[in-house]
Design an enzyme around this catalytic site. Sequence first.
Site, PDB file in Angstrom:
ATOM      1  N   GLY A  36       0.930  -1.214  -0.682  1.00 49.98           N
ATOM      2  CA  GLY A  36      -0.018  -0.259   0.370  1.00 49.98           C
ATOM      3  C   GLY A  36       0.927   1.842  -0.194  1.00 49.98           C
ATOM      4  CB  ALA A  37       4.150   1.642  -1.008  1.00 45.54           C
ATOM      5  N   GLY A  71      -2.128   7.689   1.058  1.00 46.12           N
ATOM      6  CA  GLY A  71      -1.483   8.924   1.727  1.00 46.12           C
ATOM      7  C   GLY A  71      -0.507   8.204   2.874  1.00 46.12           C
ATOM      8  CG  ASP A 105      -0.295   0.991  -3.796  1.00 42.02           C
ATOM      9  OD1 ASP A 105      -1.217   1.111  -4.438  1.00 42.02           O
ATOM     10  OD2 ASP A 105      -0.097   1.620  -2.542  1.00 42.02           O
ATOM     11  NE  ARG A 113      -9.793   4.441  13.851  1.00 40.75           N
ATOM     12  CZ  ARG A 113      -9.735   5.255  15.058  1.00 40.75           C
ATOM     13  NH1 ARG A 113     -11.568   5.055  15.547  1.00 40.75           N
ATOM     14  NH2 ARG A 113      -9.304   6.287  14.586  1.00 40.75           N
ATOM     15  CG  ASN A 166      -9.729  -1.191   4.796  1.00 38.34           C
ATOM     16  OD1 ASN A 166     -10.038  -1.096   3.372  1.00 38.34           O
ATOM     17  ND2 ASN A 166      -9.716  -0.361   5.389  1.00 38.34           N
ATOM     18  CG  ASN A 225      -8.147   1.600  11.056  1.00 40.02           C
ATOM     19  OD1 ASN A 225      -7.521   1.819  11.858  1.00 40.02           O
ATOM     20  ND2 ASN A 225      -7.687   2.809  10.839  1.00 40.02           N
ATOM     21  CG  ASP A 232      -4.140   5.458  19.461  1.00 42.34           C
ATOM     22  OD1 ASP A 232      -4.829   5.975  18.571  1.00 42.34           O
ATOM     23  OD2 ASP A 232      -4.636   3.518  18.800  1.00 42.34           O
ATOM     24  CG  HIS A 251      -6.121   1.951  16.096  1.00 43.27           C
ATOM     25  ND1 HIS A 251      -5.360   3.369  16.776  1.00 43.27           N
ATOM     26  CD2 HIS A 251      -6.799   2.750  15.011  1.00 43.27           C
ATOM     27  CE1 HIS A 251      -5.387   4.506  15.229  1.00 43.27           C
ATOM     28  NE2 HIS A 251      -6.104   4.162  14.505  1.00 43.27           N
ATOM     29  CG  MET A 296      -1.005   6.011   9.894  1.00 46.86           C
ATOM     30  SD  MET A 296      -1.045   5.081  11.687  1.00 46.86           S
ATOM     31  CE  MET A 296       0.090   4.224  11.940  1.00 46.86           C
TER      32      MET A 296
HETATM   33  P1  NAD Z   1      -5.316   5.427   1.312  1.00 53.03           P
HETATM   34  O1  NAD Z   1      -6.330   4.858   0.514  1.00 53.03           O
HETATM   35  O2  NAD Z   1      -4.599   6.969   0.883  1.00 53.03           O
HETATM   36  O3  NAD Z   1      -4.550   4.386   0.518  1.00 53.03           O
HETATM   37  C1  NAD Z   1      -4.279   3.422   0.852  1.00 53.03           C
HETATM   38  C2  NAD Z   1      -3.375   2.549  -0.470  1.00 53.03           C
HETATM   39  O4  NAD Z   1      -3.828   1.020  -0.395  1.00 53.03           O
HETATM   40  C3  NAD Z   1      -3.919   2.909  -1.614  1.00 53.03           C
HETATM   41  O5  NAD Z   1      -2.096   3.529  -2.671  1.00 53.03           O
HETATM   42  C4  NAD Z   1      -4.355   1.804  -3.023  1.00 53.03           C
HETATM   43  O6  NAD Z   1      -4.083   1.456  -4.109  1.00 53.03           O
HETATM   44  C5  NAD Z   1      -3.846   0.799  -1.269  1.00 53.03           C
HETATM   45  N1  NAD Z   1      -4.180  -0.702  -1.787  1.00 53.03           N
HETATM   46  C6  NAD Z   1      -5.395  -1.380  -1.468  1.00 53.03           C
HETATM   47  N2  NAD Z   1      -5.962  -1.959  -2.011  1.00 53.03           N
HETATM   48  C7  NAD Z   1      -4.562  -2.491  -1.913  1.00 53.03           C
HETATM   49  C8  NAD Z   1      -3.987  -3.846  -2.519  1.00 53.03           C
HETATM   50  N3  NAD Z   1      -4.993  -5.297  -2.087  1.00 53.03           N
HETATM   51  N4  NAD Z   1      -2.681  -3.815  -2.194  1.00 53.03           N
HETATM   52  C9  NAD Z   1      -1.649  -3.441  -2.131  1.00 53.03           C
HETATM   53  N5  NAD Z   1      -2.403  -1.698  -2.300  1.00 53.03           N
HETATM   54  C10 NAD Z   1      -3.788  -1.234  -1.690  1.00 53.03           C
HETATM   55  O7  NAD Z   1      -5.670   5.267   2.811  1.00 53.03           O
HETATM   56  P2  NAD Z   1      -4.278   5.665   4.025  1.00 53.03           P
HETATM   57  O8  NAD Z   1      -4.943   7.395   4.270  1.00 53.03           O
HETATM   58  O9  NAD Z   1      -2.991   5.556   3.333  1.00 53.03           O
HETATM   59  O10 NAD Z   1      -4.781   4.797   4.898  1.00 53.03           O
HETATM   60  C11 NAD Z   1      -4.968   3.566   4.631  1.00 53.03           C
HETATM   61  C12 NAD Z   1      -5.046   2.416   5.290  1.00 53.03           C
HETATM   62  O11 NAD Z   1      -4.771   2.791   6.547  1.00 53.03           O
HETATM   63  C13 NAD Z   1      -6.960   2.653   6.059  1.00 53.03           C
HETATM   64  O12 NAD Z   1      -7.274   2.053   6.642  1.00 53.03           O
HETATM   65  C14 NAD Z   1      -7.044   4.469   7.347  1.00 53.03           C
HETATM   66  O13 NAD Z   1      -7.669   3.714   7.752  1.00 53.03           O
HETATM   67  C15 NAD Z   1      -5.452   3.117   8.176  1.00 53.03           C
HETATM   68  N6  NAD Z   1      -4.861   4.023   9.249  1.00 53.03           N
HETATM   69  C16 NAD Z   1      -4.755   3.367  10.019  1.00 53.03           C
HETATM   70  C17 NAD Z   1      -4.670   4.383  11.415  1.00 53.03           C
HETATM   71  C18 NAD Z   1      -3.761   3.498  12.697  1.00 53.03           C
HETATM   72  O14 NAD Z   1      -3.534   3.695  13.793  1.00 53.03           O
HETATM   73  N7  NAD Z   1      -3.627   2.199  12.446  1.00 53.03           N
HETATM   74  C19 NAD Z   1      -3.764   6.096  11.219  1.00 53.03           C
HETATM   75  C20 NAD Z   1      -4.195   5.881  10.353  1.00 53.03           C
HETATM   76  C21 NAD Z   1      -4.700   5.242   8.637  1.00 53.03           C
HETATM   77  C1  LMR Z   2      -6.129   7.139  13.087  1.00 51.39           C
HETATM   78  O1  LMR Z   2      -6.179   7.354  14.554  1.00 51.39           O
HETATM   79  O2  LMR Z   2      -6.067   8.267  12.720  1.00 51.39           O
HETATM   80  C2  LMR Z   2      -6.410   6.433  12.143  1.00 51.39           C
HETATM   81  O3  LMR Z   2      -7.619   5.448  12.602  1.00 51.39           O
HETATM   82  C3  LMR Z   2      -7.509   7.050  11.058  1.00 51.39           C
HETATM   83  C4  LMR Z   2      -9.292   6.772  11.240  1.00 51.39           C
HETATM   84  O4  LMR Z   2      -9.713   6.346  10.838  1.00 51.39           O
HETATM   85  O5  LMR Z   2      -9.325   7.169  12.464  1.00 51.39           O
END
Ligand code: NAD
Ligand code: LMR
Length: 340
Positions: free
Chosen positions: A30-31, A34, A56, A110, A117, A142, A173, A200, A250
């Site tokens: 998922g490189a 965002g 990705d 989430r 997801n 998430n 967090d 989370h 993140m």
């Molecule tokens: P984003 O949409 O900007 O990026 C996601 C990327 O994943 C995209 O580039 C997409 O092409 C890629 N992708 C989708 N399916 C794929 C697959 N099968 N194989 C490889 N790549 C794939 O989203 P983001 O803002 O980067 O967020 C990504 C995830 O992280 C979300 O689920 C978000 O809720 C989660 N998140 C978690 C935390 C945490 O604290 N754990 C914090 C922020 C966001």
């Molecule tokens: C966060 O804590 O920022 C992430 O889990 C993204 C979200 O959906 O809030």
Amino acid sequence: MSFARQAYAQVQRRAFTASARQSSKVTVLGAAGGIGQPLSLLMKLNPRVSQLALYDIRLGPGVAADISHINTKSTVKGYDPTPSGLKEALSGAEIVLIPAGVPRKPGMTRDDLFNTNASIVRDLAKAVADAAPNANVLVISNPVNSTVPIVREIFKSKGVYNPKRLFGVTTLDVVRASRFVSEIKGTDPADENITVVGGHSGVTIVPLISQSGHTDIAGEKLDALVNRIQFGGDEVVKAKDGAGSATLSMAMAGARFAESLLKASQGEKGVIEPTFVESPLYKDQGVDFFASKVELGPEGVEKIHDLGKLTTHEEKLVEAALADLKKNIQKGVDFVKANP
Ligand code: NAD
Ligand code: LMR
């Protein structure tokens, strides 16, 4: 053992450690997203990383070409979204970071991301289990409370599950908690080390403020602080107004956790991070995964710390967290059962 053999063994150990130091491959799935892009950038800046593999479903090679021009030692390669591309990206990885998947929009929880997801994480977990079964797997996608159990079930089904190598990344967090406390106290956030336990999302995020020494944060002030930490993600989702959730903070948090694992695998002692792992702490209540302070080592999880002394208020917060966690974890397990 003779002196010569001891000396030889020592040289071998040093050579092994040195070679381990020189060969830390990190893969980001998922490189191009965002989170994925700044996270990959931060891993490129980390001298402990020797190879960076960026995968990705779109733009992996493009992001890799860009990052590869940065003048640090590690090599960077991007991979096309083909089974062989994914396999090659994963092969030999010490750490696999997974930020693949969709982010929230305002008004969503989430858990609302689960339908999209869960299958993304399941399919990536299958590839990791096949190509890098011994890697440390760091799940960011998430809802973490459910996606981590999904990875466990897939690894189990392939007979390669090692609970010491599977982590839900809850570092954001912890990062938020120290920042928010420092805003109240006027301190340097780098000096604030707030333990956050549970999971989370929402009420499963439980900051243990009483252990920070800030006994003057109490009553309504404490309630507001806890609420801000539990719902900090919503602040960003709202401010981004439909364009996603936290990405830059993140990326920093994910890079911090990966750095901690690399430090520990390269021999540093006493590396401790709160993280969501398979844990004995609340198993008797049917909660298999729980975030608490975890000491990291060369084998991944070295020691899971218990929660220490809690106030009555914190005990109530943990109780509320456990009820949600149990459901979230079961949802992940049931998903894999129904959709193997
Ligand atoms: P984003 O949409 O900007 O990026 C996601 C990327 O994943 C995209 O580039 C997409 O092409 C890629 N992708 C989708 N399916 C794929 C697959 N099968 N194989 C490889 N790549 C794939 O989203 P983001 O803002 O980067 O967020 C990504 C995830 O992280 C979300 O689920 C978000 O809720 C989660 N998140 C978690 C935390 C945490 O604290 N754990 C914090 C922020 C966001
Ligand atoms: C966060 O804590 O920022 C992430 O889990 C993204 C979200 O959906 O809030």
